[in-house]
Design an enzyme around this catalytic site. Structure first.
Site, short mmCIF file in Angstrom:
data_model
loop_
_atom_site.label_atom_id
_atom_site.label_comp_id
_atom_site.label_asym_id
_atom_site.label_seq_id
_atom_site.Cartn_x
_atom_site.Cartn_y
_atom_site.Cartn_z
N GLU A 123 -14.13 0.71 -0.46
CA GLU A 123 -14.24 0.75 1.00
C GLU A 123 -15.46 1.57 1.40
O GLU A 123 -15.60 2.73 1.01
CB GLU A 123 -12.95 1.35 1.62
CG GLU A 123 -13.03 1.40 3.15
CD GLU A 123 -11.68 1.61 3.84
OE1 GLU A 123 -10.63 1.57 3.15
OE2 GLU A 123 -11.69 1.81 5.06
N ASP B 157 0.85 -1.20 0.00
CA ASP B 157 0.00 0.00 0.00
C ASP B 157 0.88 1.24 0.00
O ASP B 157 1.72 1.42 0.90
CB ASP B 157 -0.85 -0.04 1.28
CG ASP B 157 -2.15 0.71 1.14
OD1 ASP B 157 -2.43 1.25 0.06
OD2 ASP B 157 -2.90 0.73 2.15
N GLU C 182 -4.75 5.15 -3.27
CA GLU C 182 -6.11 5.67 -3.08
C GLU C 182 -6.39 6.80 -4.07
O GLU C 182 -5.48 7.56 -4.42
CB GLU C 182 -6.26 6.21 -1.64
CG GLU C 182 -6.08 5.12 -0.59
CD GLU C 182 -6.24 5.64 0.85
OE1 GLU C 182 -6.64 6.81 1.03
OE2 GLU C 182 -5.97 4.86 1.77
O1 KIV Z 1 -4.75 -0.08 4.71
C1 KIV Z 1 -5.51 -1.05 4.60
O2 KIV Z 1 -5.46 -2.03 5.37
C2 KIV Z 1 -6.50 -0.99 3.54
C3 KIV Z 1 -7.57 -2.03 3.53
C4 KIV Z 1 -8.54 -1.81 4.62
C5 KIV Z 1 -8.22 -2.12 2.21
O3 KIV Z 1 -6.45 -0.12 2.73
#
Ligand code: KIV
Length: 279
Positions: A185, A86, A118
């Protein structure tokens, strides 16, 4: 026969064949081992790391270096699951070239298979540049926690026509830019279902109803590893917090009482050796 590495092509096939995709977050080596042993198809090192492991009150302070270290630890625990890293706040918003360079670190330094970021249509140039550089992208729309101040809190998104239409348009734009996966989400279930049908991307829901191609939950919410109650969209399958604090408490009590360590936890030496020591 052991399981083989999950690929993006496998996820598209599962979408086509209506086979639900399982995604869990993990943040460290033992977590990765357990999530994979449990059978997750995909593991996400979410920037939720900041809240569930590092003690921040939002995901905003998480840094690139923190994400890279945790992704690399998770990579060392995986053999079959597809690994998504992420991208933290401000690692992809400043410029397209910085975004591609940072995405490249997830692939080269941490061994991720894909990066997640995002945002909606405004992210199209970034997604396109990453895909052109050979980096697979998972988009993330709806409640996007990195923009929590702008959204005015952790709220369900896309409930009115304008909001819902924006999410449809965002998803189509991101698909056009080459994103393979998309996280929804906290959006209404019927909206998630409609977008899932309307775009070629593989959709992964969290608080987005049962008709997404797959579901993701945060490790600590599933296992009851947080002090707070799990959010409405999560399901807690076991409450480990009291079990763990009880076990740790038993250890502290045993040390204080002398019950630990017992003879079997120690190492023997010939008494003759001890007798010859000059003390
Ligand atoms: O940061 C995270 O864990 C997420 C998930 C909830 C999709 O973005």
């Amino acid at each position: 026969m052991g399981r083989r590495q999950v690929t993006i092509a496998d996820l598209y096939r599962m979408k086509r064949e209506n086979q639900k995709i399982t995604v869990l977050t993990a943040y460290d080596f033992p977590g990765a081992l357990m999530v994979e042993e449990a059978g997750a198809d995909v593991v996400l090192v979410g920037d939720s790391l900041g809240m569930v492991c590092l003690g921040y009150s939002s995901t905003v302070p998480v840094t690139m270096d923190q994400m890279i270290d945790h992704c690399a630890a998770v990579r060392r625990g995986l053999t079959t699951a597809l690994l998504i890293g992420d991208m933290p706040f401000m690692s992809y918003q400043v410029s397209v070239s910085q975004a591609v360079a940072n995405a490249g670190r997830f692939i080269k330094e941490a061994g991720c298979d894909m990066v997640k970021l995002e945002g909606g249509a405004e992210m199209v140039p970034v997604v396109r540049a990453m895909v052109d550089a050979g980096i697979a992208v998972c988009a993330h729309i709806g409640l996007t926690p990195q923009s929590v101040s702008k959204l005015g809190g952790y709220k369900v998104q896309g409930k009115d026509l304008a909001g819902a239409q924006k999410l449809v348009d965002d998803a189509k734009a991101l698909a056009g830019a080459g994103a393979d996966l998309i996280v929804f989400e906290c959006i209404p279930s019927a909206l998630a279902a409609a977008i899932t049908r309307a775009t070629p991307m593989v959709s992964i829901g969290i608080g987005a109803g049962p008709d997404c191609d797959g579901q993701v939950l945060v490790y600590h919410d599933v296992l009851g590893l947080a002090r707070r109650n799990p959010p409405k969209m999560a399901k807690q399958y076991v409450n480990l917090w009291p079990l763990i604090t009880e076990a740790l408490g038993n250890y502290c009590q045993d040390v204080r009482s002398g019950a630990f360590p017992a003879a079997e936890h120690g190492f023997a030496i010939d008494q003759a050796v001890v007798d010859q020591l000059k003390i």
